[in-house]
Design a protein around this motif. Structure first.
Motif, PDB file in Angstrom:
ATOM      1  N   VAL A  82      20.744   9.662  13.443  1.00 41.12           N
ATOM      2  CA  VAL A  82      21.983  10.347  13.825  1.00 41.12           C
ATOM      3  C   VAL A  82      22.433  11.282  12.709  1.00 41.12           C
ATOM      4  O   VAL A  82      22.820  12.432  12.954  1.00 41.12           O
ATOM      5  N   TYR A  83      22.362  10.808  11.477  1.00 40.76           N
ATOM      6  CA  TYR A  83      22.843  11.615  10.349  1.00 40.76           C
ATOM      7  C   TYR A  83      21.994  12.874  10.162  1.00 40.76           C
ATOM      8  O   TYR A  83      22.526  13.986  10.031  1.00 40.76           O
ATOM      9  N   LEU A  84      20.673  12.711  10.152  1.00 41.35           N
ATOM     10  CA  LEU A  84      19.803  13.870   9.910  1.00 41.35           C
ATOM     11  C   LEU A  84      19.756  14.820  11.100  1.00 41.35           C
ATOM     12  O   LEU A  84      19.471  16.009  10.939  1.00 41.35           O
ATOM     13  N   SER A  85      20.036  14.319  12.295  1.00 41.20           N
ATOM     14  CA  SER A  85      19.966  15.167  13.487  1.00 41.20           C
ATOM     15  C   SER A  85      21.262  15.908  13.766  1.00 41.20           C
ATOM     16  O   SER A  85      21.242  16.989  14.365  1.00 41.20           O
ATOM     17  N   HIS A 111      15.651  11.855   0.203  1.00 37.64           N
ATOM     18  CA  HIS A 111      15.318  10.450  -0.081  1.00 37.64           C
ATOM     19  C   HIS A 111      14.678   9.762   1.125  1.00 37.64           C
ATOM     20  O   HIS A 111      14.495   8.543   1.113  1.00 37.64           O
ATOM     21  N   PHE A 112      14.342  10.527   2.146  1.00 40.00           N
ATOM     22  CA  PHE A 112      13.760   9.962   3.369  1.00 40.00           C
ATOM     23  C   PHE A 112      12.507   9.123   3.094  1.00 40.00           C
ATOM     24  O   PHE A 112      12.377   8.008   3.620  1.00 40.00           O
ATOM     25  N   PRO A 113      11.560   9.595   2.268  1.00 41.67           N
ATOM     26  CA  PRO A 113      10.349   8.791   2.030  1.00 41.67           C
ATOM     27  C   PRO A 113      10.623   7.416   1.428  1.00 41.67           C
ATOM     28  O   PRO A 113       9.880   6.461   1.687  1.00 41.67           O
ATOM     29  N   ALA A 154      31.154  10.429   6.825  1.00 43.03           N
ATOM     30  CA  ALA A 154      30.460   9.941   5.622  1.00 43.03           C
ATOM     31  C   ALA A 154      29.810  11.093   4.866  1.00 43.03           C
ATOM     32  O   ALA A 154      29.134  11.941   5.448  1.00 43.03           O
ATOM     33  N   SER A 155      29.990  11.106   3.560  1.00 47.16           N
ATOM     34  CA  SER A 155      29.326  12.119   2.734  1.00 47.16           C
ATOM     35  C   SER A 155      27.864  11.730   2.536  1.00 47.16           C
ATOM     36  O   SER A 155      27.463  10.586   2.794  1.00 47.16           O
ATOM     37  N   GLY A 156      27.072  12.674   2.053  1.00 44.00           N
ATOM     38  CA  GLY A 156      25.659  12.400   1.829  1.00 44.00           C
ATOM     39  C   GLY A 156      25.438  11.304   0.805  1.00 44.00           C
ATOM     40  O   GLY A 156      24.577  10.436   0.979  1.00 44.00           O
ATOM     41  N   SER A 157      26.219  11.320  -0.278  1.00 36.70           N
ATOM     42  CA  SER A 157      26.051  10.299  -1.322  1.00 36.70           C
ATOM     43  C   SER A 157      26.459   8.922  -0.813  1.00 36.70           C
ATOM     44  O   SER A 157      25.819   7.913  -1.141  1.00 36.70           O
ATOM     45  N   LYS A 191      24.178  20.816   3.013  1.00 35.04           N
ATOM     46  CA  LYS A 191      24.026  20.254   1.673  1.00 35.04           C
ATOM     47  C   LYS A 191      23.971  18.729   1.727  1.00 35.04           C
ATOM     48  O   LYS A 191      23.124  18.101   1.072  1.00 35.04           O
ATOM     49  N   GLU A 192      24.873  18.127   2.510  1.00 35.79           N
ATOM     50  CA  GLU A 192      24.897  16.666   2.646  1.00 35.79           C
ATOM     51  C   GLU A 192      23.631  16.179   3.353  1.00 35.79           C
ATOM     52  O   GLU A 192      23.033  15.165   2.979  1.00 35.79           O
ATOM     53  N   ARG A 193      23.226  16.906   4.373  1.00 42.63           N
ATOM     54  CA  ARG A 193      22.035  16.539   5.148  1.00 42.63           C
ATOM     55  C   ARG A 193      20.780  16.607   4.279  1.00 42.63           C
ATOM     56  O   ARG A 193      19.921  15.719   4.328  1.00 42.63           O
ATOM     57  N   THR A 194      20.701  17.647   3.458  1.00 40.12           N
ATOM     58  CA  THR A 194      19.536  17.828   2.587  1.00 40.12           C
ATOM     59  C   THR A 194      19.456  16.731   1.537  1.00 40.12           C
ATOM     60  O   THR A 194      18.362  16.273   1.175  1.00 40.12           O
TER      61      THR A 194
END
Length: 539
Positions: free
Chosen positions: A85-88, A102-104, A52-55, A94-97
């Protein structure tokens, strides 16, 4: 989605399905303890997140975790695991950032934040990494605190127990918050989590930026220092405190309960039973303000609480060991009050606006049996009535059928909108089906011949769906449902609830959208999952 579209099941479809039912490889929901399964599904989720891409991930989680979707999402646990899982583990920075930024907005409450952190630590262990939190996660956590509105942070502190405040302190220390820049008011609000109530009353300099809220902050600090309901009452009145602000160990009298009732949501009222019962004399409880609030029709309707929750609550409390101690109310009284609420709740749920075809297995053998597993004290008949009659009373068009004989003929139950729950239950018993052919295909065959009615949802309530599906496969059922959708040009869904079964009853495909869902056994989330699937929230 076009009703004729036999679209492939994408990675995002699978992730969205996981957010609702905790499985991505098959459309089967089985109630389970989430903590026990997280480590077994990490590899599958990691594989999906890698694709999966970040978007795409952001679009998926934004829609699932949106405030407007809260009434449809059964719980946030699975979504927090996907995010963890995605952020870790996502390698593309770039995708992770992009997702981290948008985490908050994705994590809307502190209990979700704590769950996310807990799951992240588990993932770090599974990946054999020494650090419990990655740099990406620490940055996300700091951003979460930094971007919270001041009033929300103050509210979090005001309703937090000592255990929750300790979690905030521990997490902030772990993320080295003292080295980070914060707005003066946000920093002052965070300092409240680190300041003892007795020290807050001295109003240290660090709290100066939130001077405008001093009165309410001081009031909350004072109420946390008292040990009795008598001492808490004047503070609640003076500072206009709500039920959420008062420590639970202080709520020990009917007078205090009465003072707090206007500030309690229906969820608060529901979860406070039967604890609050102990604060009243037995002969006064039935006519108390607390019970009147529980039975208030406007509150019941606004809460949109499903009838099945009252059924499960009554059984859970009646079976609880602590109810059997000295000076405890009899179990039968607990059960009777919840039974009365159950009967009153029918017809008070928010309608889905769908045309529903319900099919029940009413064989007399099963009507005398109970469910299996955790809810083995609940009768099969009680369960199918609580689920099906709930839809019948709330929705405008619901037709309820049952298999009437060994040929699998479907007949219609003679329910009416004016019926009570007991009358609906009696009607189920009165049909006296000794043996029937439980055929899932016959439901769609019958619907295809009915040119006067079109259905958006087929809901089937049976002891076990292992009966009635040829070759232990969903292929024929999928083909028949496709035909119905094509003929009537409607986006119909097919939901099976196997109430006495702990596992899926057949093999489902994992390549395309089949529009079929199976739920095993029973949980409080069962109606929410049915509704979300019927409304197309996931595949």
């Amino acid at each position: 989605m076009d009703h004729n579209d036999k679209a492939p099941l994408t990675v995002i479809d699978k992730l969205r399905r996981f957010c609702y039912i905790g499985k991505h490889d098959e459309p089967v929901y089985v109630p389970t303890t989430f903590d026990l399964t997280a480590k077994f599904i990490y590899e599958g989720l990691h594989s999906l997140c890698r694709e999966a891409s970040g978007s795409e991930m952001l679009d998926c989680l934004s829609s699932v975790l949106a405030a407007s979707n809260a009434e449809h999402l059964p719980r946030t646990d699975e979504s927090m695991l996907v995010l963890a899982v995605y952020l870790s583990s996502k390698k593309d920075e770039k995708e992770r950032t992009l997702v981290r930024a948008h985490f908050p907005s994705l994590v809307r409450a502190d209990h979700d934040l704590f769950l996310f952190v807990k799951l992240t630590k588990e993932i770090q262990k599974l990946r054999n990494l020494r650090s419990p939190l990655s740099h990406t996660v620490c940055k996300a956590v700091i951003a979460w605190y930094r971007e919270q509105p001041l009033d929300r942070l103050l509210h979090m502190w005001s309703v937090a127990s000592e255990a929750v405040r300790e979690e905030h302190r521990s997490l902030l220390y772990r993320c080295h918050y003292t080295d980070k820049e914060f707005d003066a008011q946000i920093k002052a609000a965070l300092s409240l989590f680190f300041t003892r109530p007795a020290d807050i009353l001295k109003w240290p300099t660090a709290l100066s930026p939130v001077m405008s809220c001093k009165s309410i902050i001081m009031g909350i600090a004072k109420v946390r220092l008292v040990n009795s309901a008598k001492d808490a009452l004047p503070l609640i009145s003076e500072h206009s405190l709500s039920y959420e602000h008062v420590p639970r160990n202080v709520v020990k009298s009917s007078e205090l309960v009465t003072a707090l009732l206007p500030t309690m949501s229906y969820e608060h009222l529901f979860h406070s039973f039967p604890k609050f019962r102990r604060f009243y004399m037995p002969h006064k409880f039935t006519n108390s303000d607390y019970v009147r609030q529980l039975f208030d029709e406007a509150k019941l309707r606004a809460s949109n609480m499903q009838p099945i929750r009252f059924l499960l609550k009554g059984k859970r409390e009646a079976n609880a060991k602590w109810l059997r101690g000295v000076n405890r109310p009899p179990c039968s009284r607990t059960h009777n009050l919840m039974q009365s609420l159950l009967k009153k709740s029918f017809g008070l749920n928010k309608p889905l606006g769908l045309r529903i075809h319900v099919t029940l297995n009413l064989e007399s053998t099963y009507l005398r049996k109970s469910l299996n597993g955790r809810w083995r004290s609940i009768g099969y008949l009680d369960t199918i009535v609580a689920l099906s009659f709930g839809y019948y009373k709330s929705e405008e068009q619901v037709d309820v059928h049952y298999w009437a004989n060994k040929e699998g003929q479907l007949k219609k139950l003679n329910w009416t909108k004016e019926m009570s729950m007991d009358e609906a239950k009696d009607d189920c018993e009165a049909v006296e089906v000794s043996k029937s052919k439980q055929s899932l295909l016959s439901i769609l065959d019958s619907a295809l011949m009915d040119k006067n009615n079109t259905y958006d949802l087929f809901l089937v309530l049976v002891p076990a769906a292992t009966r009635g599906n040829p070759h232990n496969s969903a292929n024929e059922l999928v083909d028949k449902l496709d035909k119905y959708r094509d003929v009537f040009h409607v986006d119909s869904k097919f939901v099976i609830v196997s109430l006495r079964q702990q596992h899926g009853s057949m093999k489902y495909g994992n390549k395309r959208r089949e529009n079929i869902l199976e739920l095993c056994n029973l949980s409080e989330l069962t109606p929410n999952i049915i509704n979300a699937f019927a409304l197309g929230k996931f595949q």
